[in-house]
Design a protein around this motif. Structure first.
Motif, mmCIF file in Angstrom:
data_model
loop_
_atom_site.group_PDB
_atom_site.id
_atom_site.type_symbol
_atom_site.label_atom_id
_atom_site.label_comp_id
_atom_site.label_asym_id
_atom_site.label_seq_id
_atom_site.Cartn_x
_atom_site.Cartn_y
_atom_site.Cartn_z
ATOM 1 N N LYS A 142 0.735 -1.255 -0.019
ATOM 2 C CA LYS A 142 -0.004 0.335 0.028
ATOM 3 C C LYS A 142 1.047 1.066 -0.218
ATOM 4 O O LYS A 142 1.776 1.267 0.330
ATOM 5 N N THR A 182 0.931 5.260 1.173
ATOM 6 C CA THR A 182 0.642 6.574 1.919
ATOM 7 C C THR A 182 -1.046 6.607 0.861
ATOM 8 O O THR A 182 -0.169 7.811 -0.577
ATOM 9 N N PRO A 183 -1.611 8.064 1.261
ATOM 10 C CA PRO A 183 -2.736 8.603 0.323
ATOM 11 C C PRO A 183 -1.778 9.645 0.099
ATOM 12 O O PRO A 183 -2.171 10.303 -1.559
ATOM 13 N N GLU A 230 1.438 9.897 -1.513
ATOM 14 C CA GLU A 230 2.659 9.223 -1.259
ATOM 15 C C GLU A 230 2.664 8.943 -3.295
ATOM 16 O O GLU A 230 1.870 8.767 -3.918
ATOM 17 N N THR A 288 -3.350 1.663 -4.364
ATOM 18 C CA THR A 288 -3.646 3.101 -3.883
ATOM 19 C C THR A 288 -4.405 4.148 -3.688
ATOM 20 O O THR A 288 -5.740 3.641 -4.464
#
Length: 245
Positions: A63, A65-66, A68, A204
């Motif tokens: 995953k 990050t929001p 990234e 994401t």
């Protein structure tokens, strides 16, 4: 029944509940860790990819990050993972895969992978979807082996769905796989498009995710600007070593 007997039963029941809770917790963590991959089990050819993914932790979906972006290094790791799976498909199908690159980003990745795997140009197929006129243009090939659809990022899944349905209608008897570098999903579990994607190394919730080649015109894209063969060899070597361990 004595008071001590009741206490013994109570403690034994409590211990059983505790063990059960731990087991369910571990199973839940395992499911969340590989949910994107596990939910594709309804696909005819998925199990072959699934066995490889689950045997190597390096291949599990990661995953972002929001906020990234996908860096050059992260892109290389993801494409290295895809290359490793392609080589396994080549072995299991006993036939070289035909790489269908979707639009600019997918074509870039497919082109690089064909270079890495020393595939003849006939195994590289450019496929474009024009949403303004809802048309799909794919190069025609006489195909006798497995087909692998490759895209750089999938957001709503609309383009991928249309292209995949088109390819299935043209090549109904060929095994079809679908690999995407980054999947966008608001819930970070791949629910929206898992029926389309066999494997994605990154996921994401950021719909505006930026890739290293984002904003670059197709005329100016050069493979050497984004990928390094030496670094890719190291990535593939690490996966092979972990898989063999």
């Amino acid at each position: 029944m004595s008071h001590s007997d009741i206490e013994s039963i109570f403690y034994a029941f409590s211990a059983l509940l505790s063990v059960s809770s731990i087991v369910f917790l571990l199973l839940g963590l395992r499911f969340r860790r590989t949910s994107l991959n596990e939910k594709c089990h309804n696909k005819k050819y998925y199990s072959r990819v699934n066995n490889i993914i689950e045997s190597t932790d390096e291949l599990l979906t990661r995953k972002l990050t929001p906020n990234e972006t996908l860096t050059h290094s992260a892109a290389e790791i993801g494409i290295g993972n895809i290359e490793y799976l392609l080589k396994n498909i080549l072995t299991s199908e006993n036939s070289k895969p035909y790489l269908f690159g979707i639009n600019k980003g997918g074509a870039l990745i497919a082109n690089y992978l064909s270079h890495r795997m020393a595939l003849h140009e006939k195994f590289l197929v450019k496929c474009d979807y024009r949403p303004d006129i809802d048309k799909i243009y794919c190069e025609k090939r006489d195909i006798s082996g497995p087909i692998v659809i490759i895209d750089d990022v999938t957001r709503s899944g609309t383009t991928l769905f249309k292209v995949k349905e088109h390819i299935k209608s043209v090549y109904p008897d060929n095994p079809i796989y679908c690999f995407v570098l980054v999947v966008v999903d608001s819930n970070l579990n791949g629910d929206t498009i898992t029926n389309l994607v066999d494997y994605a190394p990154w996921i994401t919730e950021n719909k505006t995710i930026s890739l290293p080649w984002s904003g670059t015109t197709s005329e100016n894209i050069k493979i050497d600007d984004y990928f390094d063969d030496t670094e890719m060899d190291q990535i593939i070597g690490r996966i092979k070593n972990l898989d063999a361990a």
